[in-house]
Scaffold this active site. Structure first.
Site, PDB file in Angstrom:
ATOM      1  N   LYS A 268       0.975  -1.216  -0.091  1.00 40.05           N
ATOM      2  CA  LYS A 268       0.076  -0.062   0.034  1.00 40.05           C
ATOM      3  C   LYS A 268       0.760   1.204   0.073  1.00 40.05           C
ATOM      4  CE  LYS A 268      -3.221   2.768   3.232  1.00 40.05           C
ATOM      5  NZ  LYS A 268      -3.902   2.689   4.240  1.00 40.05           N
ATOM      6  N   ASP A 273      -2.385  10.335   3.801  1.00 43.83           N
ATOM      7  CA  ASP A 273      -4.025   9.704   3.985  1.00 43.83           C
ATOM      8  C   ASP A 273      -4.393  10.653   4.906  1.00 43.83           C
ATOM      9  OD1 ASP A 273      -6.128   8.484   4.301  1.00 43.83           O
ATOM     10  OD2 ASP A 273      -5.533   6.933   5.334  1.00 43.83           O
ATOM     11  N   LYS A 280     -10.186  12.568   8.298  1.00 42.14           N
ATOM     12  CA  LYS A 280      -9.648  12.529   9.512  1.00 42.14           C
ATOM     13  C   LYS A 280      -9.555  13.625  10.753  1.00 42.14           C
ATOM     14  CE  LYS A 280      -6.542   8.656   8.211  1.00 42.14           C
ATOM     15  NZ  LYS A 280      -7.110   7.769   9.021  1.00 42.14           N
ATOM     16  N   ASP A 291       1.837   6.151   5.579  1.00 41.39           N
ATOM     17  CA  ASP A 291       1.018   5.190   5.026  1.00 41.39           C
ATOM     18  C   ASP A 291       1.269   4.565   3.522  1.00 41.39           C
ATOM     19  OD1 ASP A 291      -1.738   4.139   5.550  1.00 41.39           O
ATOM     20  OD2 ASP A 291      -2.718   5.484   4.623  1.00 41.39           O
ATOM     21  N   ASP A 350     -12.078   7.056   3.808  1.00 37.27           N
ATOM     22  CA  ASP A 350     -10.768   6.857   4.509  1.00 37.27           C
ATOM     23  C   ASP A 350     -10.338   5.331   4.531  1.00 37.27           C
ATOM     24  OD1 ASP A 350      -8.876   7.315   6.342  1.00 37.27           O
ATOM     25  OD2 ASP A 350      -9.693   7.752   8.027  1.00 37.27           O
ATOM     26  N   GLU A 352      -9.238   3.773   2.061  1.00 38.44           N
ATOM     27  CA  GLU A 352      -8.663   3.911   1.003  1.00 38.44           C
ATOM     28  C   GLU A 352      -7.667   2.739   0.449  1.00 38.44           C
ATOM     29  OE1 GLU A 352      -7.435   5.555   3.361  1.00 38.44           O
ATOM     30  OE2 GLU A 352      -5.460   4.848   3.013  1.00 38.44           O
ATOM     31  N   ARG A 354      -7.536  -0.367   1.101  1.00 31.51           N
ATOM     32  CA  ARG A 354      -8.077  -1.681   0.612  1.00 31.51           C
ATOM     33  C   ARG A 354      -8.394  -1.372  -0.801  1.00 31.51           C
ATOM     34  NH1 ARG A 354     -12.385  -1.661   5.180  1.00 31.51           N
ATOM     35  NH2 ARG A 354     -10.631  -0.504   6.145  1.00 31.51           N
TER      36      ARG A 354
HETATM   37  N1  BES Z   1      -4.052   4.483   6.889  1.00 29.82           N
HETATM   38  C1  BES Z   1      -5.069   4.038   7.780  1.00 29.82           C
HETATM   39  C2  BES Z   1      -5.151   3.188   8.860  1.00 29.82           C
HETATM   40  C3  BES Z   1      -3.975   3.402  10.109  1.00 29.82           C
HETATM   41  C4  BES Z   1      -4.480   4.306  11.080  1.00 29.82           C
HETATM   42  C5  BES Z   1      -2.714   3.186   9.946  1.00 29.82           C
HETATM   43  C6  BES Z   1      -3.729   4.379  12.122  1.00 29.82           C
HETATM   44  C7  BES Z   1      -2.011   3.690  10.996  1.00 29.82           C
HETATM   45  C8  BES Z   1      -2.373   4.124  12.314  1.00 29.82           C
HETATM   46  C9  BES Z   1      -6.267   3.608   6.982  1.00 29.82           C
HETATM   47  O1  BES Z   1      -6.209   4.133   5.573  1.00 29.82           O
HETATM   48  C10 BES Z   1      -7.750   3.995   7.629  1.00 29.82           C
HETATM   49  O2  BES Z   1      -8.044   5.187   7.478  1.00 29.82           O
HETATM   50  N2  BES Z   1      -8.315   3.239   7.832  1.00 29.82           N
HETATM   51  C11 BES Z   1      -9.836   3.379   8.638  1.00 29.82           C
HETATM   52  C12 BES Z   1     -10.651   2.452   8.027  1.00 29.82           C
HETATM   53  C13 BES Z   1     -12.004   2.871   8.526  1.00 29.82           C
HETATM   54  C14 BES Z   1     -12.552   4.162   7.905  1.00 29.82           C
HETATM   55  C15 BES Z   1     -13.015   1.576   8.275  1.00 29.82           C
HETATM   56  C16 BES Z   1      -9.548   3.139  10.066  1.00 29.82           C
HETATM   57  O3  BES Z   1      -8.658   2.292  10.425  1.00 29.82           O
HETATM   58  O4  BES Z   1      -9.984   4.228  10.765  1.00 29.82           O
HETATM   59 ZN    ZN Z   2      -4.443   4.822   4.722  1.00 22.68          ZN
HETATM   60 MN    MN Z   3      -7.352   5.890   5.440  1.00 21.12          MN
END
Ligand code: BES
Ligand code: ZN
Ligand code: MN
Length: 506
Positions: A268, A273, A280, A291, A350, A352, A354
């Site tokens: 990824k 992000d 966020k 990220d 968010d 994104e 996947r």
């Molecule tokens: N890049 C983030 C995940 C992340 C969070 C990595 C904290 C490292 C530390 C990912 O893209 C994300 O935002 N995931 C969301 C998914 C949700 C919206 C279903 C998350 O984990 O909140």
């Molecule tokens: Zn992310």
């Molecule tokens: Mn994200």
């Protein structure tokens, strides 16, 4: 850093800093430490008796060696290995890293070490040699690229591994060389991971991949925006829609002479992000520069495969883009078709990672590798579940999962397996499309992995969620001394390398 193996006595090494181990609750020194201490007139033994040296894990006690001593080192650093019956490679890493950091704090330009704890057969000397070199080089890492002020201390430039046994010393040469390559690659991955989002853009990631490919004569393909559109990679394009920087899908092919199996690694590469339209919270958002760590790890692993002539073919693939809000951004409620034809409903922009991985995995599966492993800072849920000390492991193939768990123990990049039971899949069903990109708060790391599984076309596959392990944010209660704090860990490089070697014959 130069790493050299010297066959000889620890007492004869001319060095500003000679590292010797001691166990906790050890009444007197043993092995090389004992031999040197006898020449020092029993000073180490006295410090133990006086409780000034406890041998607790990572404790470093520096003794100055008087001129004219039979010990040629300027200083002896006695490093604690912890309790003898708890000795493990991780303790050797912690000890070696602690000693190396002390040498740096003392502004020394070199250090020498014996191979700790291998005397009584508790650990494999080759393994101890490997982890000592890796941990030393990893511990001395700093990220200085963005500061005008020069670093306050320069790290030591030379590490000597001293070994009294000639056969062992010969065996150490190759292991030390590989360990040095491994740590150097890890440190380059850290550079990419920690670098700001305005510095490491998708184009820069592609450029780094090209540099690695050119250096080793590896085949590389970079798909830009137009090619992604022509190929029907609408998922990557959807995430990219809010960014002014074009996306890339990069593939690198390392071919090992005589190898029959191909391991694909997919990363990824979100260079920043923000969450996009599902933006966020501001607090801690700066950490989302990390990220793209999965992509950086893919570049690093391909580099390491070539440097160490890994006996399996490696197909390294990553998708890279920013995820930003704008008038052109993709939106909750949108539906997009991925490269394999499957449609997805976007519920949260968010989620994104996947989304871009769907195209990357589908394209990779089409290349027919024997296995796919993806690495992604995918979910906060995984960080919540496992904290900073284990990477989340998800797989449709238990043999692959078992090999990764084992490689995790050996390499120090530990993994913990989570279930992929079909019942969790109910959470990502929708009437709007074939799948939806979030499954709610519950089991968020698992539903993310199940989303990815839709795109691997049955290929033996494992997903590594490195959201918790990719970087130390400074709030952690414990960060191993070989990891920078705050900073990127380089997790996954050692794991994949050990995995690939075991997988070759499995
Ligand atoms: N890049 C983030 C995940 C992340 C969070 C990595 C904290 C490292 C530390 C990912 O893209 C994300 O935002 N995931 C969301 C998914 C949700 C919206 C279903 C998350 O984990 O909140
Ligand atoms: Zn992310
Ligand atoms: Mn994200």
């Amino acid at each position: 850093m130069d790493v050299v193996v010297v066959h000889g006595s620890a007492a004869d090494i001319e060095t500003p800093f000679l590292v010797l181990p001691i166990f906790e609750e050890q009444a007197e020194p043993s092995g090389a430490t004992r031999m040197v201490d006898d020449l020092l007139g029993g000073e180490i033994a006295r410090l133990i008796a006086d409780n000034e040296i406890s041998g607790s894990l990572g404790e470093v006690t520096v003794l100055h060696v008087a001129g004219g001593s039979a010990v040629r080192a300027r200083r002896v650093a006695v490093v604690g290995l912890g309790k003898r019956d708890e000795l493990a490679p991780e303790n050797v890493r912690i000890a070696a890293a602690s000693a190396a950091r002390r040498a740096r704090d003392l502004r020394l330009n070199a250090l020498a070490t014996v191979v700790h704890g291998a005397d009584d057969g508790a650990l494999d000397p080759l393994e101890v040699c490997r982890v000592t070199v890796e941990a030393t080089l990893m511990a001395l890492y700093t990220y200085e690229a963005q500061r005008q002020e020069p670093p306050k201390t320069r790290p030591p430039e030379r590490l000597v591994v001293v070994e009294a046994d000639a056969d062992r010393a010969r065996g150490f040469e190759a292991v030390a060389a590989t360990a040095r390559e491994t740590a150097e690659v890890i440190n380059r991955v850290r550079d990419l991971s920690v670098a700001p989002g305005n510095v490491v853009t998708p184009a820069v990631l592609a450029e780094r991949a090209r540099e690695v490919a050119d250096r080793h004569g590896i085949e590389i393909t970079v798909f830009g925006k137009d090619e992604l559109a022509a190929k029907g990679m609408h998922a990557i394009l959807a995430v990219n829609a809010g960014s002014v920087l074009p996306p890339v899908l990069v593939s690198m092919r390392y071919t090992a002479p005589g190898a029959t199996r191909t391991l694909a690694v997919v990363g990824k590469g979100i260079t920043f992000d923000s969450g996009g339209i599902s933006i966020k919270p501001a607090e801690h958002m700066e950490f989302m520069r990390h990220d793209m760590t999965g992509a950086a790890t893919v570049i690093g692993f391909v580099d390491l495969a070539a440097r160490t002539k890994l006996p399996v073919n490696v197909l390294g693939v990553f998708a890279a883009t920013e995820n930003l809000p704008s008038g052109s951004s993709y939106k909750p409620g949108d539906v997009y078709r991925a490269y394999n034809g499957k449609t997805m409903e976007i519920v949260n922009t968010d989620a994104e990672g996947r989304v871009i991985l769907s195209d990357a995995l589908a394209w990779t599966a089409e290349q027919k590798p024997d296995a796919i492993i993806d690495l992604a800072t995918l979910t906060g849920a995984c960080q919540v579940a496992l904290g900073d000390h284990a990477t989340g492991l998800f797989s449709n193939d238990q043999r692959l999962a078992d090999l990764l768990l084992q490689a995790g123990e050996v390499s120090g990049d530990r993994c913990w397996q989570m279930p992929l039971w079909p019942v969790y899949g109910e959470q990502i069903k929708t009437s709007m499309a074939d799948v939806r990109n979030t499954g709610g708060r519950r089991a968020g790391a698992i539903t993310a992995a199940l989303f990815l599984k839709e795109f691997v076309d049955g290929t033996p596959w494992a997903h590594l969620d490195i959201a918790g392990t990719a970087y130390a944010d400074g709030e952690q209660k414990w960060v191993a001394p070989y990891n920078p704090r705050p900073g990127a860990t380089g997790v996954g490089v050692r794991l994949l390398w050990h995995f690939a070697r075991a997988w070759k014959d499995a």
